[in-house]
Design a protein around this motif. Structure first.
Motif, short mmCIF file in Angstrom:
data_model
loop_
_atom_site.label_atom_id
_atom_site.label_comp_id
_atom_site.label_asym_id
_atom_site.label_seq_id
_atom_site.Cartn_x
_atom_site.Cartn_y
_atom_site.Cartn_z
N ASN A 58 0.82 -1.21 0.00
CA ASN A 58 0.00 0.00 0.00
C ASN A 58 0.85 1.26 0.00
O ASN A 58 2.04 1.25 0.36
CB ASN A 58 -0.91 0.04 1.23
CG ASN A 58 -0.11 0.23 2.52
OD1 ASN A 58 0.45 -0.72 3.05
ND2 ASN A 58 -0.05 1.45 3.02
N ALA B 128 -3.78 2.44 3.37
CA ALA B 128 -3.62 1.26 4.22
C ALA B 128 -4.92 0.84 4.88
O ALA B 128 -5.02 -0.28 5.38
CB ALA B 128 -2.58 1.54 5.31
N ALA C 80 1.78 -4.25 4.26
CA ALA C 80 1.81 -2.84 4.66
C ALA C 80 3.18 -2.25 4.42
O ALA C 80 4.19 -2.87 4.75
CB ALA C 80 1.44 -2.71 6.13
N ALA D 111 -7.34 -1.79 8.92
CA ALA D 111 -6.45 -2.29 7.86
C ALA D 111 -6.91 -3.66 7.36
O ALA D 111 -6.96 -3.90 6.15
CB ALA D 111 -5.02 -2.37 8.38
N LEU E 202 -5.81 -5.46 3.85
CA LEU E 202 -4.36 -5.53 4.07
C LEU E 202 -4.06 -6.78 4.89
O LEU E 202 -4.66 -7.00 5.94
CB LEU E 202 -3.89 -4.26 4.79
CG LEU E 202 -2.40 -3.98 4.78
CD1 LEU E 202 -2.14 -2.48 4.84
CD2 LEU E 202 -1.71 -4.65 5.96
#
Length: 795
Positions: A250, A261, A283, A308, A313
């Motif tokens: 991200n 994120a 991340a 997240a 993520l």
């Protein structure tokens, strides 16, 4: 237990079945562990690797290890041994024995001691040579595999349209098709045909990170949904559909207020649903915590973790923080569903199975060093550096004739400094923040309220500690002396990259006045640690040469008989004030270990320059952003067409670069398809000069009338052709209609019938043929994830 009981250990079973079995056996703590990582150096105590201490740090295993090469000074065989030791602890001393993978940096080469230092990414882009970049990535793969590193945090797929941003040098330029094509080549070279024999690539930074407010690192981004997809998402789309990209990272930034994120619309709706990405999302360092501390969309670390994970993520880097105890707390209090955790863990496990880590977790440390600094690798580094050199101006002084030139004045701060041959993600430039100022939080551009970003064990690494360890780097001064010993070389530094000290001017001017030719090497210092002139977190408001370098050039110009200026810098500079005072001007992004040899061979004609600019060079910083392919009306200042103090045109346009030879384009022909069938554009190219050389042939297109405002010119494809004097080849570009598609007012991805102008040229402004056609058919609907890349047939 038999392998039948533990199905996940049975390599004959499909990966999905193995994942199902393993996931069913995992505890919450073991699942959480797979979503994070730990610094390799946090497993070191008292300057040595201690298995008992290591397992105490990762009792439930860990998803991945953060950097051995880019955090230590270990040589390849030592690095491989450490990897094996970590792997052995995790496999033999955790309940389920899930292997780890190690991630490393590799933008311009593997960021590891002794690894080949290729040109920085923007320099590779100057080659416009996908085949070369694929070979570079194959070397990176070979070296990473040798030490057991299986995830590379590269390539950078950001489209860089603001040269104030310090990370432009890490990108492949300002055009989405160029970035996508070169990034795809890199990924193919890195991952190979079988990921079990390759290294997983990470496309970064999703999304639009490079177009931040004011060109400031981590700054907010303001682009509309159409621009976001057509420009900034397109390189990622190409990497996914054409190279099977394994991992995405991200962006630190927010897009229209949505931190990447933590944005489901970006990481799930756009990335997974629209673009069809199936791999893992990792991340960027500390970006989960930044949802709390920087973007302020989370009240605490538990909430940051939930945001997240909900966004899509999967893994937190560089160490377990929000995805550690804060995430466990969120699971226990019901703030996040276990199904979401399982989905992320599943993607992590799938990557490990695809990498073949369960079957082959270890490497042969005894042979690791033999994969580094081979003659073949250095030759490729030389070729890459040579093809990265861009000749911007030449009034005939180049190439230098050894018969006519008996003395050369070599001047400037970049003439004999190996450090200036490196970009911010080369070893050791990248590690300066560790070995020069281990406690300097600000050197990595992190928030002052956060703990130091260096690993906990960094202050007591003993023999593991990083340092200023260079591979043999050849500077321009050394190369001139080595290659041309019969020429009298007078060297004067003149000044530094930074500062206002002019005390060296007099000696430099005197040297120039007594030499047949003066070559002034100026530029910048790329890095993360200041003082630096470009690199991550080193953004700028001025694009001029730093310090008093421009003054040095002007002083030399008054005294020199013939003046050549070579700019070695990771930054796009405004060079208008230097162009008129020089006989020849060369630009070169930090070219790596063979940079000096490559530059000097171009200067003396052993190599015919073939580099082309992947970015536009503005005349003045006030033009920024000034990039190729602006939408209709964007390339003019209405209603006089220019500024009151400048033309709107760039000093050097996208795709520009001179050669020592000349290429003639002839016999253009087009076979028009329609909105469902390809169009073929063919022509002949001939080398009508006196040197063997390579030409980057570029195909552009304009959609004359469309339902939304379109770019005035779009790059559709390109190829690099090498021709001997008098030699000719026929080229045919095959353009699928999906390559012409765009998002209409209803945000449908369509190709419309109508008038198109296809342009064939040597740059975006040096157009040799225009073919004005009407594309028949009906409006046809496509998906961006299915765009067919332009191909080229060479006969």
């Amino acid at each position: 237990m038999s392998s039948e009981t533990f199905k996940y250990k049975d390599g004959s079973l499909p990966i999905d079945q193995r994942i199902d079995d393993l996931l069913s056996r995992m505890s919450i703590d073991e699942k959480i562990a797979q979503l994070g990582c730990i610094w390799s150096t946090d497993l070191i105590r008292e300057g040595r690797f201690d298995p008992d201490y290591a397992i105490s740090q990762i009792p439930n295993g860990i998803g991945q290890i953060t950097r051995i090469g880019a955090a230590t000074g270990l040589r390849p065989n030592e690095s491989a041994n450490l990897m094996n030791s970590i792997q052995k602890v995790v496999i033999e001393r955790t309940r389920l024995g899930i292997p780890v993978f190690i991630h490393e940096e590799s933008v311009g080469g593997f960021c590891h001691r002794d690894a080949t230092v290729f040109p920085q990414a923007l320099g590779l882009a100057c080659s416009w040579n996908p085949e070369l970049i694929e070979k570079v990535a194959q070397v990176i793969r070979e070296q990473m595999l040798a030490v057991g590193a299986r995830l590379a945090l590269a390539p950078v797929l950001d489209v860089a349209r603001d040269p104030r941003w310090g990370r432009v040098e890490e990108t492949y330029g300002e055009d989405p098709v160029l970035v996508g094509t070169l990034g795809t080549a890199y990924i193919k070279g890195l991952q190979g045909d079988d990921l079990a024999q390759g290294v997983a690539a990470t496309g970064k930074h999703f999304l639009a990170y490079s177009f931040s407010l004011g060109g400031r690192n981590w700054g907010p981004v303001h682009v509309g949904p159409r621009e976001l997809r057509e420009v900034y998402a397109e390189p990622f789309a190409a990497a996914i559909r054409d190279a099977g990209l394994s991992v995405i990272m991200n962006s630190y930034a927010s897009v229209d207020g949505l931190p990447c994120a933590g944005s489901k619309s970006i990481l799930t709706d756009l990335l997974r649903k629209e673009l069809g990405f199936r791999g893992s999302v990792v991340a960027d360092y500390f970006s989960v915590e930044m949802l709390r501390s920087f973007h302020k969309v989370a009240a605490d670390k538990s909430e940051a973790a939930c945001i997240a994970l909900n966004a899509g993520l999967d893994m937190e880097l560089p160490a377990l923080d929000c995805f550690g105890e804060p995430l466990k707390k969120a699971i226990e209090d019901g703030s996040i569903k276990i199904e979401l955790i399982d989905a992320a863990v599943r993607r992590v496990l799938e990557l490990k199975f695809r990498l073949g880590l369960f079957e082959n977790p270890y490497v042969d440390a005894g042979v690791a060093s033999s994969k580094f600094q081979t003659p073949e690798q250095r030759q490729l580094a030389y070729q890459a550096a040579a093809e990265s050199v861009v000749l911007l101006k030449n009034d005939g002084v180049l190439p230098i004739s050894k018969d006519d030139v008996k003395s050369i004045a070599v001047i400037g701060p970049a003439a004999d400094d190996k450090r200036l041959l490196q970009g911010d993600y080369h070893y050791p430039a990248h590690l300066e923040s560790l070995f020069e100022s281990q406690s300097d939080t600000e050197s990595l551009g992190l928030l002052s309220e956060e703990p130091a970003p260096t690993p906990a064990g960094q202050l007591n690494l003993g023999n593991f500690a990083p340092g200023p360890y260079y591979t043999p780097h050849v500077t321009p001064l050394q190369a001139i002396r080595d290659k041309h010993p019969d020429i009298d070389v007078i060297y004067e530094k003149g000044c530094d990259i930074l500062g206002d000290d002019r005390s060296g001017f007099a000696a430099a001017v005197n040297a120039a006045s007594n030499a047949d030719v003066s070559i002034v090497f100026v530029g910048g210092k790329s890095g993360l640690k200041r003082p630096a002139t470009s690199g991550e977190a080193n953004d700028a408001t001025s694009l001029s040469l730093t310090g008093v370098q421009a003054d040095l050039v002007r002083a030399i110009a008054e005294a020199a008989r013939k003046l050549v200026v070579v700019v070695i810098s990771g930054r796009v500079h405004t060079l208008e004030d230097l162009v008129d005072s020089t006989n020849a001007l060369i630009f070169c992004v930090p070219p790596g270990e063979e940079g000096g040899n490559a530059i000097v061979d171009v200067l003396f004609g052993s190599v015919c320059p073939s580099g082309k600019l992947p970015v536009s060079f503005p005349r003045r910083v006030g033009q920024v952003p000034d990039y190729f392919g602006q939408r209709n009306g964007g390339d003019k200042a209405m209603f006089f067409g220019d500024y009151i103090d400048s033309t709107v045109d760039p000093l050097f346009p996208f795709g520009y670069g001179l050669s020592y030879t000349r290429f003639e384009y002839s016999q253009p022909n087009i076979e028009v398809g329609d909105t469902t069938k390809p169009t073929a554009i063919s022509f002949e190219i001939r080398n009508v000069g006196e040197y063997t050389g390579s030409e980057v042939v570029q195909l552009y297109c304009q959609d004359v009338v469309a339902s939304v405002s379109r770019p005035t010119n779009m790059l559709l494809g390109f190829t690099k052709v090498r021709l001997d004097p008098g030699q000719s080849k026929k080229l045919t570009f095959i353009v699928h209609p999906s390559r012409l598609a765009f998002y209409n007012e209803a945000m449908q991805f369509v190709t419309e019938p109508g008038q198109y102008i296809f342009r064939v040229g040597s740059s975006s402004v040096d157009i040799r043929h225009e073919l004005d056609v009407t594309l028949p058919g009906e409006t046809t609907y496509y998906n961006q994830r299915d765009v067919v890349a332009t191909t080229v047939v060479v006969e």
